[in-house]
Write an enzyme that holds these catalytic residues in place. Sequence first.
Site: not given
Length: 307
Positions: A220, A249, A268
């Site tokens: 993460r 993000e 991602h």
Amino acid sequence: MRVLLPDLPEFRALSQHDERGVPGVTFDHYRRGHVPDGEADGVVLWLTDAATRTALLATPGVKWVLTLTAGIEHVQAHLPPGAALFNASRLHDRAVAVHALSGMLAASRGLHRFRDAQRRHHWDAPALPGDSGLITLDGAHVVLWGHGHIGRNLEELLAPHGAHVHGIRSSTPTDERDEMLAQADWVVLLLPSTPDTRGIVNAATLRGLKRGAWLVNVGRGNLVVTDDLLAGLDSGQLGGAVLDVTDPEPLPAEHPLWDQPNVILTPHIASTTTDLVARGAHLTRDFLIDLQQGHEPDGRVTAGRTY
């Protein structure tokens, strides 16, 4: 049993009267901005937005929730009282491990640098082999920070490359963890986002690494303090970073991470494969059959766990 599923062809096939279907289950399908009315026994969460997810979790009668993600932090705060929660880390483990290895191999062979040179139409060959900066993973010390399913997959993939792999678990004593980090040529973050892990890679952590070590984050984004990461890259304390996740993000267009020469960024997508939706539907089918047959499906999240 009535179940709410994503409105995708692969999930609609679960209502077919053939080997793809699940007899005895009534399905309804949601999409962004639309949640079917009425009660449901279970909800399969995936590929939707936060507002729709919140509405789905407020569906009356829900006894269980299957999130087709590895992380659960986006679900727990809205889980109906008494509902069982299941995750699907096994759906993503192999692809994430392959992505991490791919980034490490690309970085060790300088492929990001040569891609930049290609864009400039420049033949960027070193004058002497010793000036290339190119390495292999043979003999490298790789620390997997988070040694669960993904870590075990990655350790298996690293074996043919001759790397020495070390795993850090939540039970690893702090002094032992710090010693492993100090010897690492590569640190691969595989941790979930929890109150204990957010910002776990910060200026102090980076100072404890061997100078020139590389960081790989497929966990993460908020595991890493971004300003400290940038400072480590600028000073040369970090040799570089392979980042599938960032904080913030998505990464804003003007963010300085984009311009770091020794950073490989992906948006991602570590678990993304062309067959991911089909595999997610297949996992859902197996999950529902287990429920119908009175078996406990894989992936149940123990109460109180944050991942």
